[in-house]
Design a protein around this motif. Sequence first.
Motif, PDB file in Angstrom:
ATOM      1  N   THR A 214       0.830  -1.040   0.011  1.00 41.52           N
ATOM      2  CA  THR A 214      -0.076  -0.189   0.214  1.00 41.52           C
ATOM      3  C   THR A 214       0.814   1.233  -0.022  1.00 41.52           C
ATOM      4  O   THR A 214       0.586   2.157  -0.835  1.00 41.52           O
ATOM      5  CB  THR A 214      -0.990  -0.154   1.177  1.00 41.52           C
ATOM      6  OG1 THR A 214      -1.841  -1.269   1.285  1.00 41.52           O
ATOM      7  CG2 THR A 214      -1.729   1.106   1.387  1.00 41.52           C
TER       8      THR A 214
ATOM      9  N   ASP B  93       1.028   4.249  -2.816  1.00 42.18           N
ATOM     10  CA  ASP B  93       0.959   5.624  -2.511  1.00 42.18           C
ATOM     11  C   ASP B  93       2.354   6.378  -2.898  1.00 42.18           C
ATOM     12  O   ASP B  93       1.939   7.624  -3.577  1.00 42.18           O
ATOM     13  CB  ASP B  93       0.795   5.489  -0.877  1.00 42.18           C
ATOM     14  CG  ASP B  93      -0.601   5.046  -0.540  1.00 42.18           C
ATOM     15  OD1 ASP B  93      -1.257   4.961  -1.391  1.00 42.18           O
ATOM     16  OD2 ASP B  93      -0.620   4.880   0.627  1.00 42.18           O
TER      17      ASP B  93
ATOM     18  N   ARG C 230       1.909   6.967  -6.771  1.00 44.30           N
ATOM     19  CA  ARG C 230       0.827   7.535  -7.130  1.00 44.30           C
ATOM     20  C   ARG C 230       1.186   9.089  -6.835  1.00 44.30           C
ATOM     21  O   ARG C 230       0.955  10.174  -7.466  1.00 44.30           O
ATOM     22  CB  ARG C 230      -0.543   7.385  -6.403  1.00 44.30           C
ATOM     23  CG  ARG C 230      -1.220   6.092  -7.097  1.00 44.30           C
ATOM     24  CD  ARG C 230      -2.457   5.848  -5.996  1.00 44.30           C
ATOM     25  NE  ARG C 230      -2.869   4.709  -6.260  1.00 44.30           N
ATOM     26  CZ  ARG C 230      -3.459   3.765  -5.182  1.00 44.30           C
ATOM     27  NH1 ARG C 230      -3.260   4.155  -4.144  1.00 44.30           N
ATOM     28  NH2 ARG C 230      -3.928   2.581  -5.764  1.00 44.30           N
TER      29      ARG C 230
END
Length: 199
Positions: free
Chosen positions: A137, A141, A144
Amino acid sequence: MKNTKILGEAITFHYLPTELFTTDYFSVHFIVPLSAETVAGYTLLTKLFKKGCRAFPSQGAFAKRLEELYASSLGISASKQGERQMLSLGMEFLASRFVFDGTNVAEDACALLGDVLGDPHLEDGIFPKAWVEREKTALKDQLRATVNDKRAYAVKRCREVMCEGGAYSLALEGTEESIDALTPEMLLSLYQKMLKEAQ
């Protein structure tokens, strides 16, 4: 004066003695081919190495051990060197000449680095699933977030366009799809491959 020794097949040792600093530094670098199939996995491995090892299986216990070693610090990173990926683990610790209680900080710090590298924390023979999911995760992140750093995003896109189809165009984070595909079993296999085949 820098000393270089070949210790074995694909193992080179560089030693640079100096008394200019209050700390010493020891690092290990693994060089592997940069590949779309493995780039995200190797980068994720560096995140897992930071979590601890079998002897110190939590971040708290690991941080406490570093403090006991005169606030030694562990740095772990992944980088690109041309069409190769480099995983680096480095330990900075107080130079022996400044230790007055007889503690062999260098030996203990390098042993801890060896534990991180050679004896990672596993559960049921694989990397802990909760750690893997958390780091996946975080890595997505990070991938992104690149779009919000205009300079970094421009450099990333420039590499993708200029080196399209080449390994150098790959982002160290991989793609969201390649991150999602990673499993603890795959990461363990990649870790073993790194130890066996990396320069």
